[in-house]
Write a protein that holds these residues in place. Structure first.
Motif, short mmCIF file in Angstrom:
data_model
loop_
_atom_site.label_atom_id
_atom_site.label_comp_id
_atom_site.label_asym_id
_atom_site.label_seq_id
_atom_site.Cartn_x
_atom_site.Cartn_y
_atom_site.Cartn_z
N LYS A 250 0.83 -1.20 0.00
CA LYS A 250 0.00 0.00 0.00
C LYS A 250 0.87 1.26 0.00
N GLY A 251 1.92 1.26 0.82
CA GLY A 251 2.83 2.39 0.87
C GLY A 251 3.55 2.60 -0.45
N GLU A 252 3.91 1.51 -1.12
CA GLU A 252 4.63 1.62 -2.39
C GLU A 252 3.75 2.23 -3.47
N LEU A 253 2.48 1.84 -3.50
CA LEU A 253 1.58 2.45 -4.49
C LEU A 253 1.44 3.95 -4.26
N ALA A 254 1.34 4.34 -3.00
CA ALA A 254 1.23 5.77 -2.68
C ALA A 254 2.52 6.51 -3.05
N PHE A 255 3.66 5.85 -2.83
CA PHE A 255 4.95 6.46 -3.13
C PHE A 255 5.10 6.74 -4.63
N LYS B 69 0.69 10.51 2.97
CA LYS B 69 -0.18 9.34 3.10
C LYS B 69 0.62 8.05 2.99
N GLY B 70 1.55 8.02 2.04
CA GLY B 70 2.36 6.82 1.85
C GLY B 70 3.16 6.47 3.08
N LYS B 71 3.71 7.48 3.74
CA LYS B 71 4.46 7.23 4.97
C LYS B 71 3.53 6.66 6.04
N GLU B 72 2.31 7.17 6.11
CA GLU B 72 1.35 6.65 7.09
C GLU B 72 0.96 5.21 6.77
N TYR B 73 0.91 4.86 5.49
CA TYR B 73 0.51 3.51 5.09
C TYR B 73 1.60 2.48 5.36
N THR B 74 2.86 2.92 5.43
CA THR B 74 4.01 2.01 5.42
C THR B 74 4.44 1.64 6.83
N PRO C 241 6.83 1.12 9.81
CA PRO C 241 8.14 1.75 10.06
C PRO C 241 9.33 0.80 9.87
N GLU C 242 9.12 -0.49 10.05
CA GLU C 242 10.23 -1.44 9.89
C GLU C 242 10.50 -1.79 8.43
N SER C 243 9.65 -1.33 7.52
CA SER C 243 9.84 -1.61 6.10
C SER C 243 10.98 -0.77 5.53
N PRO C 244 11.81 -1.34 4.63
CA PRO C 244 12.86 -0.55 3.97
C PRO C 244 12.30 0.65 3.21
N LEU C 245 11.05 0.53 2.74
CA LEU C 245 10.42 1.63 2.01
C LEU C 245 10.23 2.85 2.89
N TYR C 246 10.03 2.64 4.17
CA TYR C 246 9.77 3.74 5.10
C TYR C 246 10.92 4.75 5.06
N LYS C 247 12.15 4.25 4.89
CA LYS C 247 13.31 5.14 4.86
C LYS C 247 13.26 6.06 3.64
N ASN C 248 12.64 5.61 2.56
CA ASN C 248 12.54 6.46 1.36
C ASN C 248 11.73 7.71 1.63
N PHE C 249 10.69 7.56 2.45
CA PHE C 249 9.89 8.73 2.81
C PHE C 249 10.70 9.66 3.72
N ILE C 250 11.44 9.07 4.66
CA ILE C 250 12.29 9.88 5.55
C ILE C 250 13.34 10.62 4.75
N ASP C 251 14.00 9.93 3.83
CA ASP C 251 15.05 10.54 3.02
C ASP C 251 14.51 11.66 2.13
N ALA C 252 13.23 11.55 1.77
CA ALA C 252 12.61 12.60 0.94
C ALA C 252 12.13 13.78 1.76
#
Length: 288
Positions: A242-247, A268-273, A275-286
């Motif tokens: 779900k987070g990846e689709l939002a991203f 929204k994508g960060k909220e969907y993801t 926190p332990e997912s590697p994708l979560y860091k992409n939102f932080i880095d952005a």
């Protein structure tokens, strides 16, 4: 734990072979330039240090559950006449290594040396791994394995015949679309996914691959609509999918110059993801 034992034992044996007395010969015709994914059902040789006496050799095949596997057959040295002389120590057990994605390059074992090593073009035991009655399921599984190993072109040689036989085999439409997208064949992916969605409209992963194809064709409005539709089938739980689709939806908006919607969907994508997912860091880095 079983796989760890196999890998540890394998490298112990490799180390033992490398620590033999001074080198007695190197076969310069062996070219260690083959990725294991190009060597299914083939005999291969592993590279050695110049100071080692013996090369290790074995057979590469696919186990339907474990994927690419190396069966260590034994070792040999090369004499002054370029003949292969097997290690006289008996091999009293089978050692199989589940091959990891960054495994070393290997050399194909020349057929002219098969008789010296006492091997056939294919070992008798391999038949059990390729005895199947459902060709479609076999081809789907092999296509999945090759996709997973970053070989979409080879994957398609299995997936396309399976698709022609039974296009709605579970998982097949996603795999073949994934392979087409990986090869930048976006129109081919779209041609697969549109009927796939008609057959199973609640499959989020179909929308992900379809949106990817539209996005890379720069059909941003279609990509945005596709991602939004896919997200409409997601439940309220956090998930990486779900987070990846939002991203990627956010980035589709960014490509159109719509910064407000880009920020909206990144939040929204960060909220969907999770926190332990590697994708979560992409939102932080952005910066979100």
């Amino acid at each position: 734990m079983k796989h760890l034992f196999l890998i540890t034992a394998f490298y112990f044996i490799v180390g033992s072979a490398f620590s033999q007395a001074a080198n007695t010969g190197i076969d310069t015709s062996l070219k260690f330039n083959q990725r294991y994914t190009k060597c299914e059902k083939k005999w291969v040789v592993l590279s050695k240090k110049d100071t080692a006496s013996y090369y290790l050799f074995g057979f590469i095949y696919i186990d339907s559950q474990a994927g690419f596997t190396f069966d260590l057959q034994g070792s040999f040295k090369v004499n002054s006449d370029n003949q292969y002389i097997t290690d006289p120590k008996p091999k009293d057990h089978s050692l199989k290594l589940r091959i990891i994605p960054n495994w070393q390059l290997v050399a194909l074992l020349p057929e002219k040396h098969f008789s010296e090593l006492g091997i056939k073009p294919e070992p008798d035991w391999i038949k059990g791994y390729y005895a199947y009655t459902d060709t479609v399921r076999h081809n789907y599984r092999w296509g999945w394995i090759y996709n997973d190993q970053g070989e979409p072109a080879i994957a398609l040689t299995y997936l396309e015949p399976a698709y022609r036989s039974n296009p709605h085999t579970p998982g097949l439409e996603f795999e073949i679309a994934y392979a087409y997208n990986a090869l930048n064949q976006y129109d081919a992916a779209i041609k697969i996914l549109e009927p796939a969605i008609q057959n199973k409209p609640d499959n989020m992963f179909f929308y992900k691959e379809l949106g990817y194809a539209y996005y890379h064709k720069k059909a941003y409005k279609q990509a945005i609509d596709t991602y939004k539709t896919g997200l409409g089938y997601a439940d309220n739980k956090k998930s990486e999918a779900k987070g990846e689709l939002a991203f990627i939806l956010a980035n589709a908006y960014k490509s159109t110059g719509n910064e407000n919607e880009y920020k909206n969907w990144m939040i929204k994508g960060k909220e969907y993801t999770p926190p332990e997912s590697p994708l979560y860091k992409n939102f932080i880095d952005a910066g979100f």
